[in-house]
Design a protein around this motif. Structure first.
Motif, PDB file in Angstrom:
ATOM      1  N   MET A 177      55.064  69.338  20.904  1.00  0.00           N
ATOM      2  CA  MET A 177      54.285  70.299  20.133  1.00  0.00           C
ATOM      3  C   MET A 177      54.465  70.009  18.630  1.00  0.00           C
ATOM      4  N   THR A 178      53.377  69.931  17.912  1.00  0.00           N
ATOM      5  CA  THR A 178      53.481  69.611  16.485  1.00  0.00           C
ATOM      6  C   THR A 178      53.934  70.833  15.696  1.00  0.00           C
ATOM      7  N   ARG A 179      54.383  70.565  14.473  1.00  0.00           N
ATOM      8  CA  ARG A 179      54.865  71.650  13.617  1.00  0.00           C
ATOM      9  C   ARG A 179      53.753  72.666  13.337  1.00  0.00           C
ATOM     10  N   THR A 180      52.530  72.149  13.143  1.00  0.00           N
ATOM     11  CA  THR A 180      51.401  73.044  12.845  1.00  0.00           C
ATOM     12  C   THR A 180      51.187  74.042  13.984  1.00  0.00           C
ATOM     13  N   ILE A 181      51.232  73.534  15.211  1.00  0.00           N
ATOM     14  CA  ILE A 181      51.024  74.429  16.371  1.00  0.00           C
ATOM     15  C   ILE A 181      52.143  75.466  16.439  1.00  0.00           C
ATOM     16  N   ARG A 182      53.365  75.024  16.186  1.00  0.00           N
ATOM     17  CA  ARG A 182      54.500  75.960  16.202  1.00  0.00           C
ATOM     18  C   ARG A 182      54.312  77.055  15.151  1.00  0.00           C
ATOM     19  N   ILE A 183      53.873  76.643  13.974  1.00  0.00           N
ATOM     20  CA  ILE A 183      53.660  77.628  12.897  1.00  0.00           C
ATOM     21  C   ILE A 183      52.553  78.599  13.290  1.00  0.00           C
ATOM     22  N   ILE A 184      51.489  78.063  13.886  1.00  0.00           N
ATOM     23  CA  ILE A 184      50.385  78.943  14.321  1.00  0.00           C
ATOM     24  C   ILE A 184      50.884  79.939  15.369  1.00  0.00           C
ATOM     25  N   ILE A 185      51.693  79.446  16.320  1.00  0.00           N
ATOM     26  CA  ILE A 185      52.246  80.348  17.351  1.00  0.00           C
ATOM     27  C   ILE A 185      53.066  81.465  16.692  1.00  0.00           C
ATOM     28  N   ALA A 186      53.921  81.071  15.731  1.00  0.00           N
ATOM     29  CA  ALA A 186      54.766  82.076  15.059  1.00  0.00           C
ATOM     30  C   ALA A 186      53.909  83.113  14.333  1.00  0.00           C
ATOM     31  N   LEU A 187      52.867  82.656  13.653  1.00  0.00           N
ATOM     32  CA  LEU A 187      51.999  83.591  12.934  1.00  0.00           C
ATOM     33  C   LEU A 187      51.260  84.519  13.892  1.00  0.00           C
ATOM     34  N   VAL A 188      50.851  83.949  15.037  1.00  0.00           N
ATOM     35  CA  VAL A 188      50.169  84.779  16.053  1.00  0.00           C
ATOM     36  C   VAL A 188      51.140  85.855  16.572  1.00  0.00           C
ATOM     37  N   VAL A 189      52.397  85.443  16.803  1.00  0.00           N
ATOM     38  CA  VAL A 189      53.412  86.413  17.271  1.00  0.00           C
ATOM     39  C   VAL A 189      53.546  87.557  16.265  1.00  0.00           C
ATOM     40  N   ILE A 190      53.610  87.209  14.972  1.00  0.00           N
ATOM     41  CA  ILE A 190      53.737  88.241  13.923  1.00  0.00           C
ATOM     42  C   ILE A 190      52.528  89.185  13.969  1.00  0.00           C
ATOM     43  N   LEU A 191      51.349  88.604  14.080  1.00  0.00           N
ATOM     44  CA  LEU A 191      50.132  89.427  14.098  1.00  0.00           C
ATOM     45  C   LEU A 191      50.075  90.329  15.334  1.00  0.00           C
ATOM     46  N   VAL A 192      50.487  89.769  16.477  1.00  0.00           N
ATOM     47  CA  VAL A 192      50.468  90.559  17.725  1.00  0.00           C
ATOM     48  C   VAL A 192      51.444  91.733  17.612  1.00  0.00           C
ATOM     49  N   ILE A 193      52.650  91.461  17.092  1.00  0.00           N
ATOM     50  CA  ILE A 193      53.649  92.540  16.957  1.00  0.00           C
ATOM     51  C   ILE A 193      53.124  93.612  16.002  1.00  0.00           C
ATOM     52  N   ALA A 194      52.577  93.170  14.862  1.00  0.00           N
ATOM     53  CA  ALA A 194      52.040  94.139  13.887  1.00  0.00           C
ATOM     54  C   ALA A 194      50.912  94.959  14.526  1.00  0.00           C
ATOM     55  N   GLY A 195      50.072  94.290  15.283  1.00  0.00           N
ATOM     56  CA  GLY A 195      48.973  94.988  15.953  1.00  0.00           C
ATOM     57  C   GLY A 195      49.488  95.998  16.963  1.00  0.00           C
ATOM     58  N   LEU A 196      50.532  95.609  17.714  1.00  0.00           N
ATOM     59  CA  LEU A 196      51.114  96.523  18.708  1.00  0.00           C
ATOM     60  C   LEU A 196      51.690  97.769  18.031  1.00  0.00           C
ATOM     61  N   VAL A 197      52.433  97.542  16.936  1.00  0.00           N
ATOM     62  CA  VAL A 197      53.043  98.673  16.221  1.00  0.00           C
ATOM     63  C   VAL A 197      51.961  99.638  15.744  1.00  0.00           C
ATOM     64  N   LEU A 198      50.932  99.089  15.109  1.00  0.00           N
ATOM     65  CA  LEU A 198      49.876  99.955  14.575  1.00  0.00           C
ATOM     66  C   LEU A 198      49.079 100.615  15.706  1.00  0.00           C
ATOM     67  N   GLY A 199      48.917  99.885  16.815  1.00  0.00           N
ATOM     68  CA  GLY A 199      48.206 100.448  17.973  1.00  0.00           C
ATOM     69  C   GLY A 199      48.960 101.612  18.586  1.00  0.00           C
ATOM     70  N   VAL A 200      50.278 101.413  18.807  1.00  0.00           N
ATOM     71  CA  VAL A 200      51.107 102.495  19.379  1.00  0.00           C
ATOM     72  C   VAL A 200      51.099 103.696  18.435  1.00  0.00           C
ATOM     73  N   ASP A 201      51.198 103.411  17.139  1.00  0.00           N
ATOM     74  CA  ASP A 201      51.192 104.493  16.153  1.00  0.00           C
ATOM     75  C   ASP A 201      49.876 105.278  16.208  1.00  0.00           C
ATOM     76  N   TRP A 202      48.790 104.549  16.318  1.00  0.00           N
ATOM     77  CA  TRP A 202      47.469 105.195  16.379  1.00  0.00           C
ATOM     78  C   TRP A 202      47.370 106.086  17.622  1.00  0.00           C
ATOM     79  N   MET A 203      47.892 105.562  18.767  1.00  0.00           N
ATOM     80  CA  MET A 203      47.859 106.350  20.004  1.00  0.00           C
ATOM     81  C   MET A 203      48.709 107.609  19.873  1.00  0.00           C
ATOM     82  N   GLN A 204      49.879 107.451  19.263  1.00  0.00           N
ATOM     83  CA  GLN A 204      50.769 108.614  19.079  1.00  0.00           C
ATOM     84  C   GLN A 204      50.108 109.676  18.227  1.00  0.00           C
ATOM     85  N   ARG A 205      49.451 109.230  17.158  1.00  0.00           N
ATOM     86  CA  ARG A 205      48.777 110.190  16.279  1.00  0.00           C
ATOM     87  C   ARG A 205      47.645 110.897  17.010  1.00  0.00           C
ATOM     88  N   ARG A 206      46.962 110.135  17.867  1.00  0.00           N
ATOM     89  CA  ARG A 206      45.856 110.733  18.624  1.00  0.00           C
ATOM     90  C   ARG A 206      46.375 111.793  19.600  1.00  0.00           C
TER      91      ARG A 206
END
Lengths: 167, 181
Positions: free
Chosen positions: A1-30
């Motif tokens: 796996m190239t470094r670029t792909i690894r970096i993309i995977i890491a960034l996707v992980v960050i985005l997914v976690i951030a999305g999950l946090v905001l999603g759970v928060d939105w559900m809780q508020r609802r």
């Protein structure tokens, strides 16, 4: 796996976690909005202000924007505590004539099972710095220069109720 | 032969990094009233630790040690469990990120590892807030802003750590360490 792909995977992980946090928060508020809508007239997420046993208002995050920001350096850790005076918050909803020097003001946290009771004379004195600091996770923390609220053990973290009782 | 265990010298180094995190947390006060701003030095130290002791789990060990130390010193607004877990998870996050990304002497790698480490710390604080039933409305006050702030300061910390590693290499520190081993 190239470094670029690894970096993309890491960034996707960050985005997914951030999305999950905001999603759970939105559900809780609802969910909170649904519960509040059926039980009390308070807006979701507000901190109730109870005056002589009656809920008179729900203190909202947006209300903080109307208030003057103050700060002090706590003696215990030398950390700057900045936030909004409890006096100013109460005066948003209560008239000054409703508050006497002996009026008891209790700030409590249901999640921490903690509370602090002060009288209006102590709270209205700006030099006592009885105020809410916004904690790192966005909840309100009651701090002050008064000895009974001067150190971390006495602060009321995650404050979620303000009760005002006249003698 | 590839080394799998921490040597005594490495454990001492990691212990010193853990102490440095706690000292930095107490002594370095940045006049930034933004959530997660301490991540600048925190992540920098973790990134440097993970490279100076290039074994799996080095950052986690620093996180755990600093968490225990900080919990005993009463640091953190939300009690010892929150303090210990958040410090530990910051280290675990950095370790996991470096496991995927490799050498933190690359500045982009270091920044992303810093982001992930700091995000792990945020997740602990947020998760404990949910479990303990902290008031939802105020938790929601600027949650997105808090999240972004943690990610940015984590990235800045990682960048600072990466720059420190480059400076250490230029100064011959890694050659010195190789001799010590």
């Amino acid at each position: 796996m190239t470094r670029t792909i690894r970096i993309i995977i890491a960034l996707v992980v960050i985005l997914v976690i951030a999305g999950l946090v905001l999603g759970v928060d939105w559900m809780q508020r609802r969910q909170a909005a649904q519960v509040v809508g059926t039980s009390t007239p308070l807006p979701p997420g507000s901190v109730p202000i109870v005056f002589n046993g009656q809920i008179v208002a729900g203190f909202l995050p947006a209300d903080l924007e109307k208030l003057k920001l103050v700060s002090f350096v706590d003696a215990e850790e030398g950390k700057t505590q900045d936030g909004w005076l409890l006096r100013d918050i109460l005066l948003l909803y209560l008239k000054p004539e409703q508050l006497e020097d002996e009026t008891q003001i209790t700030v409590s946290s249901s999640s921490r099972d903690k509370s602090a009771t002060l009288n209006w004379a102590e709270v209205k004195e700006a030099s006592n710095m009885v105020m809410f600091d916004l904690s790192n996770r966005g909840t309100l923390k009651l701090v002050s220069l008064l000895p009974q609220l001067g150190t971390r053990n006495y602060w009321i973290q995650d404050a979620d109720r303000i009760e005002v009782n006249n003698p | 032969m590839k080394q799998h265990y921490f040597s005594t010298f490495q454990l001492i180094l990691l212990g010193l990094f853990a102490a440095l995190i706690v000292i930095a947390k107490i002594a370095l006060k940045l006049p930034l009233q933004l959530p997660g701003h301490s991540g600048i030095f925190w992540m920098a130290i973790l990134i440097v630790a993970a490279r100076v002791v290039p074994l799996k789990g080095a950052a986690s060990l620093v996180g755990l040690s600093s968490g225990l130390l900080a919990a005993f010193l009463g640091l953190g607004d939300f009690g010892p469990l929150d303090t210990m877990l958040s410090y530990t998870m910051a280290g675990v996050g950095v370790d996991l990120a470096l496991l995927l990304l490799g050498n933190p002497e690359n500045l982009l790698t270091a920044s992303i590892a810093g982001m992930i480490g700091h995000l792990a710390k945020f997740l602990v604080k947020w998760g404990i807030g949910i479990i303990s039933g902290a008031p939802i409305g105020f938790v929601a006050l600027g949650l997105a802003r808090t999240l972004v702030s943690y990610i940015i300061f984590g990235a800045l910390g990682g960048l600072l750590g990466g720059l420190t590693l480059i400076a250490l290499r230029k100064a011959g520190f890694f050659a010195y360490l190789a001799e010590k081993r």
